[in-house]
Write an enzyme that holds these catalytic residues in place. Structure first.
Site, PDB file in Angstrom:
ATOM      1  N   GLN A  85      20.444  -8.489   0.050  1.00  0.00           N
ATOM      2  CA  GLN A  85      20.886  -7.492  -1.056  1.00  0.00           C
ATOM      3  C   GLN A  85      22.094  -6.632  -0.483  1.00  0.00           C
ATOM      4  O   GLN A  85      22.588  -6.146  -1.479  1.00  0.00           O
ATOM      5  CB  GLN A  85      19.862  -6.402  -1.665  1.00  0.00           C
ATOM      6  N   HIS A 102      24.025  -9.193  -4.004  1.00  0.00           N
ATOM      7  CA  HIS A 102      24.565  -8.031  -4.874  1.00  0.00           C
ATOM      8  C   HIS A 102      26.107  -7.707  -4.524  1.00  0.00           C
ATOM      9  O   HIS A 102      26.790  -6.899  -4.688  1.00  0.00           O
ATOM     10  CB  HIS A 102      23.840  -6.651  -4.422  1.00  0.00           C
ATOM     11  N   CYS A 129      46.031  -6.633  -9.504  1.00  0.00           N
ATOM     12  CA  CYS A 129      45.382  -7.876  -9.322  1.00  0.00           C
ATOM     13  C   CYS A 129      46.501  -9.008  -8.915  1.00  0.00           C
ATOM     14  O   CYS A 129      47.515  -8.839  -9.694  1.00  0.00           O
ATOM     15  CB  CYS A 129      44.672  -8.339 -10.342  1.00  0.00           C
TER      16      CYS A 129
HETATM   17  C1  BJW Z   1      13.813   0.404   7.649  1.00  0.00           C
HETATM   18  C2  BJW Z   1      14.659   0.911   8.188  1.00  0.00           C
HETATM   19  C3  BJW Z   1      14.611   0.259   9.577  1.00  0.00           C
HETATM   20  C4  BJW Z   1      14.571   1.978   6.568  1.00  0.00           C
HETATM   21  N1  BJW Z   1      13.790  -1.035   9.747  1.00  0.00           N
HETATM   22  N2  BJW Z   1      13.319  -0.824   7.472  1.00  0.00           N
HETATM   23  C5  BJW Z   1      14.516  -0.761 -16.771  1.00  0.00           C
HETATM   24  C6  BJW Z   1      15.478  -0.550 -17.274  1.00  0.00           C
HETATM   25  C7  BJW Z   1      16.777  -1.011 -17.155  1.00  0.00           C
HETATM   26  C8  BJW Z   1      17.029  -1.869 -16.019  1.00  0.00           C
HETATM   27  C9  BJW Z   1      16.017  -2.625 -15.344  1.00  0.00           C
HETATM   28  C10 BJW Z   1      14.618  -2.172 -15.793  1.00  0.00           C
HETATM   29  N3  BJW Z   1      13.786  -2.738 -15.185  1.00  0.00           N
HETATM   30  C11 BJW Z   1      14.415  -3.651 -14.545  1.00  0.00           C
HETATM   31  C12 BJW Z   1      15.647  -3.479 -14.561  1.00  0.00           C
HETATM   32  C13 BJW Z   1      16.672  -4.342 -14.071  1.00  0.00           C
HETATM   33  C14 BJW Z   1      17.299  -3.526 -12.913  1.00  0.00           C
HETATM   34  C15 BJW Z   1      16.425  -2.978 -11.871  1.00  0.00           C
HETATM   35  O1  BJW Z   1      15.841  -3.527 -10.984  1.00  0.00           O
HETATM   36  N4  BJW Z   1      16.114  -1.604 -12.212  1.00  0.00           N
HETATM   37  C16 BJW Z   1      15.071  -0.895 -11.243  1.00  0.00           C
HETATM   38  C17 BJW Z   1      15.547   0.410 -10.603  1.00  0.00           C
HETATM   39  C18 BJW Z   1      13.993  -0.718 -12.233  1.00  0.00           C
HETATM   40  N5  BJW Z   1      18.078  -4.626 -12.085  1.00  0.00           N
HETATM   41  C19 BJW Z   1      19.256  -4.856 -12.264  1.00  0.00           C
HETATM   42  O2  BJW Z   1      19.767  -4.354 -13.296  1.00  0.00           O
HETATM   43  C20 BJW Z   1      19.907  -6.128 -11.526  1.00  0.00           C
HETATM   44  N6  BJW Z   1      20.519  -7.092 -12.560  1.00  0.00           N
HETATM   45  C21 BJW Z   1      19.498  -7.773 -13.537  1.00  0.00           C
HETATM   46  O3  BJW Z   1      18.429  -7.369 -13.531  1.00  0.00           O
HETATM   47  O4  BJW Z   1      20.476  -8.483 -14.351  1.00  0.00           O
HETATM   48  C22 BJW Z   1      19.648  -9.094 -15.372  1.00  0.00           C
HETATM   49  C23 BJW Z   1      19.035 -10.532 -14.917  1.00  0.00           C
HETATM   50  C24 BJW Z   1      18.488 -10.685 -14.019  1.00  0.00           C
HETATM   51  C25 BJW Z   1      18.130 -12.043 -13.584  1.00  0.00           C
HETATM   52  C26 BJW Z   1      18.188 -13.076 -14.511  1.00  0.00           C
HETATM   53  C27 BJW Z   1      18.594 -12.750 -15.893  1.00  0.00           C
HETATM   54  C28 BJW Z   1      19.201 -11.483 -16.020  1.00  0.00           C
HETATM   55  C29 BJW Z   1      21.019  -5.843 -10.721  1.00  0.00           C
HETATM   56  C30 BJW Z   1      20.614  -4.791  -9.782  1.00  0.00           C
HETATM   57  C31 BJW Z   1      21.962  -4.454  -8.912  1.00  0.00           C
HETATM   58  C32 BJW Z   1      21.477  -3.242  -7.732  1.00  0.00           C
HETATM   59  N7  BJW Z   1      22.568  -3.162  -7.242  1.00  0.00           N
HETATM   60  C33 BJW Z   1      22.623  -1.932  -6.133  1.00  0.00           C
HETATM   61  C34 BJW Z   1      24.069  -1.545  -5.929  1.00  0.00           C
HETATM   62  C35 BJW Z   1      24.806  -2.535  -5.301  1.00  0.00           C
HETATM   63  C36 BJW Z   1      26.231  -2.038  -4.727  1.00  0.00           C
HETATM   64  C37 BJW Z   1      26.139  -1.126  -3.983  1.00  0.00           C
HETATM   65  O5  BJW Z   1      25.726  -1.282  -2.787  1.00  0.00           O
HETATM   66  O6  BJW Z   1      26.668   0.360  -4.307  1.00  0.00           O
HETATM   67  O7  BJW Z   1      22.133  -2.795  -4.997  1.00  0.00           O
HETATM   68  S1  BJW Z   1      21.380  -0.760  -6.311  1.00  0.00           S
HETATM   69  C38 BJW Z   1      20.967  -0.890  -4.876  1.00  0.00           C
HETATM   70  O8  BJW Z   1      19.463  -1.066  -4.447  1.00  0.00           O
HETATM   71  C39 BJW Z   1      21.585  -1.781  -3.880  1.00  0.00           C
HETATM   72  C40 BJW Z   1      20.321  -2.549  -3.067  1.00  0.00           C
HETATM   73  O9  BJW Z   1      21.022  -4.015  -2.827  1.00  0.00           O
HETATM   74  C41 BJW Z   1      19.404  -2.550  -3.838  1.00  0.00           C
HETATM   75  C42 BJW Z   1      18.076  -2.315  -3.200  1.00  0.00           C
HETATM   76  O10 BJW Z   1      17.919  -1.299  -2.468  1.00  0.00           O
HETATM   77  P1  BJW Z   1      17.264  -1.646  -0.989  1.00  0.00           P
HETATM   78  O11 BJW Z   1      18.028  -2.776  -0.094  1.00  0.00           O
HETATM   79  O12 BJW Z   1      15.812  -2.231  -1.042  1.00  0.00           O
HETATM   80  O13 BJW Z   1      17.308  -0.212  -0.283  1.00  0.00           O
HETATM   81  P2  BJW Z   1      16.340   1.164  -0.150  1.00  0.00           P
HETATM   82  O14 BJW Z   1      17.078   2.159   0.305  1.00  0.00           O
HETATM   83  O15 BJW Z   1      15.737   1.158  -1.693  1.00  0.00           O
HETATM   84  O16 BJW Z   1      15.314   0.602   0.720  1.00  0.00           O
HETATM   85  C43 BJW Z   1      15.555   0.788   2.220  1.00  0.00           C
HETATM   86  C44 BJW Z   1      14.053   0.344   2.873  1.00  0.00           C
HETATM   87  O17 BJW Z   1      14.426  -0.061   4.130  1.00  0.00           O
HETATM   88  C45 BJW Z   1      13.055   1.108   2.615  1.00  0.00           C
HETATM   89  O18 BJW Z   1      11.807   0.366   2.268  1.00  0.00           O
HETATM   90  C46 BJW Z   1      12.879   1.794   4.001  1.00  0.00           C
HETATM   91  O19 BJW Z   1      11.564   2.153   4.445  1.00  0.00           O
HETATM   92  C47 BJW Z   1      13.403   0.627   4.818  1.00  0.00           C
HETATM   93  N8  BJW Z   1      13.935   1.209   6.220  1.00  0.00           N
HETATM   94  N9  BJW Z   1      15.210   2.051   7.760  1.00  0.00           N
HETATM   95  C48 BJW Z   1      13.206  -1.375   8.787  1.00  0.00           C
HETATM   96  N10 BJW Z   1      15.192   0.882  10.708  1.00  0.00           N
END
Ligand code: BJW
Length: 221
Positions: A85, A102, A129
Site C-alpha cells: 500500500q 496505492h 504534462c
Molecule cells: C509497525 C511498525 C514497525 C508501526 N514494524 N509494524 C466509508 C465511507 C467512504 C469510503 C469508504 C467507507 N468505507 C470504505 C470506504 C473506502 C475507503 C476506505 O477504506 N475508507 C476507510 C478509511 C473506511 N477506501 C477507498 O476509498 C479506496 N478505494 C476504494 O475503495 O475504491 C472503490 C473500489 C474498490 C474496489 C473495487 C471497486 C471499487 C482507496 C484507498 C486509498 C488510500 N490512500 C492512502 C493515501 C495514499 C497516498 C498517500 O500515501 O498519501 O493510502 S490513505 C493511507 O492509508 C495510505 C495507506 O496506504 C493506507 C493504509 O495505511 P497503513 O499502511 O495501514 O498505515 P497505518 O499508519 O494505518 O498503519 C501502520 C501500521 O504499522 C500500524 O498498525 C502500526 O502498529 C504498524 N507499525 N511501526 C511493524 N516498526
C-alpha cells in the site's frame, strides 16, 4: 509454495518514514479531507502538491531497511506475490517487484489526460504534462474514493496463495483491509507482523518491529 505479502506504512517506519495512523503519524498533522481526496486537489491543488512534494523529498533521503531486503530474499525461495500500500518506492529500490496498489510518489499524473511520468522534482502549478501540455500535475497516488491498482491480479493471487502475511498495516483501509479475510476464507494460513494485533483475520501473530520479525521469518523458509 505460493506466498502473498501485503505491506503497509509500518514496514517503512524504521527507514524514517512516518506512518499514517500512529500517534505521530501523518493523519495526526493533516486532515485527510484536505490532502488525500480528489476534492481536496480540486479545491486547493497548491496545498496538496506541497504536502506530496515534502513527502517526495523525505522519501528520497530514506533507504530500504532489513525488512524490505528480507522480502527480496523471500522471492528467491517461494512463488511470491508482493503487494504494497506504500507509495514510498522502498520495495522497488530494495530490488523487489512489488505491485504498488496505492500508486507511487516517484511518478506524476496529469489530471487532464491521465499521462504518467517519473519525476523527482517538486510539482508546481507550472509543471507541464509532457504528453498534452496541460498544467494539472498531481502525484500518481490513490486517494480516498479512487480505485486502487491491480485489483484483478490481487484477487487471483490472494485466493490461490498457501500463506498470506500482512506486515505493518493497521487494516483500516479497504479494499486492502479485506485481503487477509479473503485469503483465510480460501484456505491460506494467515500471518500478521505488527507492533500490536489489529483484529481478526489472522492465524498467527508476530509481535515486534518489522526489521526484526520479518528477516527471522524469511529465514524459516
Ligand atoms: C509497525 C511498525 C514497525 C508501526 N514494524 N509494524 C466509508 C465511507 C467512504 C469510503 C469508504 C467507507 N468505507 C470504505 C470506504 C473506502 C475507503 C476506505 O477504506 N475508507 C476507510 C478509511 C473506511 N477506501 C477507498 O476509498 C479506496 N478505494 C476504494 O475503495 O475504491 C472503490 C473500489 C474498490 C474496489 C473495487 C471497486 C471499487 C482507496 C484507498 C486509498 C488510500 N490512500 C492512502 C493515501 C495514499 C497516498 C498517500 O500515501 O498519501 O493510502 S490513505 C493511507 O492509508 C495510505 C495507506 O496506504 C493506507 C493504509 O495505511 P497503513 O499502511 O495501514 O498505515 P497505518 O499508519 O494505518 O498503519 C501502520 C501500521 O504499522 C500500524 O498498525 C502500526 O502498529 C504498524 N507499525 N511501526 C511493524 N516498526
Amino acid at each position: 509454495m505460493k506466498v502473498f505479502i501485503l505491506t503497509g506504512a509500518g514496514i517503512s517506519a524504521e527507514s524514517g518514514i512516518a506512518t499514517f495512523r500512529d500517534a505521530d503519524g501523518l493523519w495526526a498533522r493533516h486532515r485527510i479531507e484536505d490532502v488525500a481526496t480528489p476534492d481536496a486537489f480540486a479545491r486547493n491543488p497548491g496545498l496538496v502538491r506541497d504536502f506530496y512534494n515534502a513527502r517526495r523529498a523525505q522519501v528520497s533521503q530514506a533507504r530500504p531497511n532489513a525488512a524490505h531486503l528480507a522480502l527480496v530474499d523471500l522471492a528467491g525461495k517461494v512463488d511470491l506475490t508482493l503487494v504494497t500500500q506504500n507509495v514510498d518506492g522502498l520495495h522497488h529500490r530494495a530490488g523487489s517487484n512489488a505491485l504498488e496498489m496505492h500508486g507511487a510518489l516517484r511518478r506524476n499524473l496529469c489530471a487532464d489526460c491521465g499521462h504518467r511520468w517519473d519525476s523527482a522534482d517538486p510539482m508546481t502549478a507550472n509543471t507541464p504534462c509532457p504528453h498534452c501540455g496541460a498544467h494539472a500535475v498531481r502525484p500518481d497516488v490513490v486517494w480516498f474514493g479512487e480505485i486502487p491498482h491491480g485489483l484483478d491480479a490481487i484477487e487471483t493471487a490472494v485466493t490461490t496463495c498457501d500463506i498470506f502475511a500482512a506486515i505493518g498495516t493497521s487494516a483500516q483501509v479497504y479494499p486492502a483491509a479485506g485481503l487477509s479475510h479473503a485469503a483465510q476464507a480460501a484456505g491460506a494460513q494467515t500471518w500478521e507482523f505488527n507492533l500490536d494485533p489489529t483484529g481478526p483475520g489472522f492465524d498467527h501473530f508476530c509481535q515486534g518491529p518489522a526489521t526484526q520479525t520479518v528477516p527471522a521469518w524469511v529465514q524459516s523458509f
